[in-house]
Design an enzyme around this catalytic site. Structure first.
Site, PDB file in Angstrom:
ATOM      1  N   GLY A 156       4.541   4.687  -2.692  1.00  0.00           N
ATOM      2  CA  GLY A 156       3.486   5.256  -1.854  1.00  0.00           C
ATOM      3  C   GLY A 156       2.992   4.263  -0.812  1.00  0.00           C
ATOM      4  CG  LEU A 157       0.163   1.795  -1.169  1.00  0.00           C
ATOM      5  CD1 LEU A 157       0.226   0.316  -1.550  1.00  0.00           C
ATOM      6  CD2 LEU A 157      -1.284   2.213  -0.967  1.00  0.00           C
ATOM      7  CB  CYS A 158       4.359   5.239   3.343  1.00  0.00           C
ATOM      8  SG  CYS A 158       4.833   6.387   2.039  1.00  0.00           S
ATOM      9  N   GLY A 159       0.932   6.368   4.187  1.00  0.00           N
ATOM     10  CA  GLY A 159       0.229   7.406   4.934  1.00  0.00           C
ATOM     11  C   GLY A 159       0.593   8.799   4.470  1.00  0.00           C
TER      12      GLY A 159
END
Length: 287
Positions: A87-90
């Protein structure tokens, strides 16, 4: 107002987060360069292969695609959702999930299954949709050979009549800040353009026959199409993560500056109060 110790702890926490997001941004930027070079180098080959297949098909009579071009009544649909393992990709993964659910709604009354490539899509879609398989391990070693195994499985299932239509949903890499959600038909083969092909000025000699060439090109073209889609998604993931981490770093910097300002104001007020207490005590002793 929070005391000075609480504000100091908050500043330290935000500074630590800012260092992490900044490091993730640099890592994604390095990986993006490699992934972008790979997909940029592959696109001309993929486009030329598709163009060659369509040109050959347009010059032939009858059904040249065999089992892969068979148009059947659509009752069973497979959607290949290509997301990421991390994750952590908008909105990278949420956009794919939203598109898959929208596409599933368009096939209301039909049997819709989903093949997930990416853990994030598998985790979310598995709660409400029918997941037939999860091919997230392909990202551990993203090579054409590993993707070709998945493509061959899809071709075999379509040829066996398990699905009447297979569609790909993935993020198309435009640039580091822009990713476009695309839906592509994988099987059956999209019919070639019906425009007339003028070969009167050139006489080609085919060895082996034109039919044999097309039969070999179709599986290769399908495997290349899936590999290009996964490569596109892989580059888009790092672009989206780099952009998200850049914004997160900027937000953390702004928050840290605000906390430092609040800390300085609170510290100044505390010092002022201490001075007033000292002056008041001295005045009381003098009186």
């Amino acid at each position: 107002m929070a005391n000075l110790k609480e504000i100091r702890n908050r500043i330290a926490s935000v500074s630590s987060t800012m260092q992490i997001t900044s490091a993730m941004k640099m890592v994604s930027a390095a990986k993006l360069k490699k992934a972008q070079d790979a997909i940029t180098a592959m696109r001309p080959y993929s486009q030329k292969l598709t163009e060659l297949l369509q040109n050959l098909s347009a010059t032939m009579d009858g059904d040249t695609g065999g089992a892969f071009a068979e148009q059947r009544p659509v009752n069973k649909v497979l959607i290949v959702a290509i997301t990421s393992n991390r994750g952590l990709c908008g909105a990278f993964n949420s956009n794919i999930i939203k598109q898959v659910k929208t596409l599933e709604a368009t096939y209301a009354g039909k049997q819709v299954s989903i093949l997930s490539i990416g853990k994030k899509g598998n985790d979310v879609l598995g709660k409400t949709c029918t997941i037939t398989d999860n091919k997230s391990a392909v990202y551990d070693d993203l090579t054409f050979e590993n993707v070709a195994v998945i493509a061959q499985q899809l071709m075999d299932e379509f040829a066996a009549g398990e699905y009447d239509k297979i569609e790909l949903v993935y993020n198309h890499f435009k640039n580091a800040a822009t990713q476009l959600v695309l839906t592509e038909q994988f099987l059956p083969l999209v019919p070639a353009a019906t425009e007339a092909v003028d070969n009167s000025s050139v006489d080609y000699i085919f060895e082996p026959s034109k039919e044999e060439i097309i039969e070999q090109l179709i599986p290769l073209s399908l495997k290349t199409q899936l590999y290009k889609a996964i490569r596109d998604s892989f580059a888009s993931e790092h672009g989206a993560r780099m952009t998200a981490m850049h914004k997160a770093t900027d937000n953390a910097t702004d928050l840290r500056n605000q906390l430092k300002l609040t800390y300085n104001k609170a510290r100044q007020a505390s010092i002022t109060n201490e001075i007033l207490e000292i002056v008041g005590g001295a005045e009381a002793l003098n009186n």
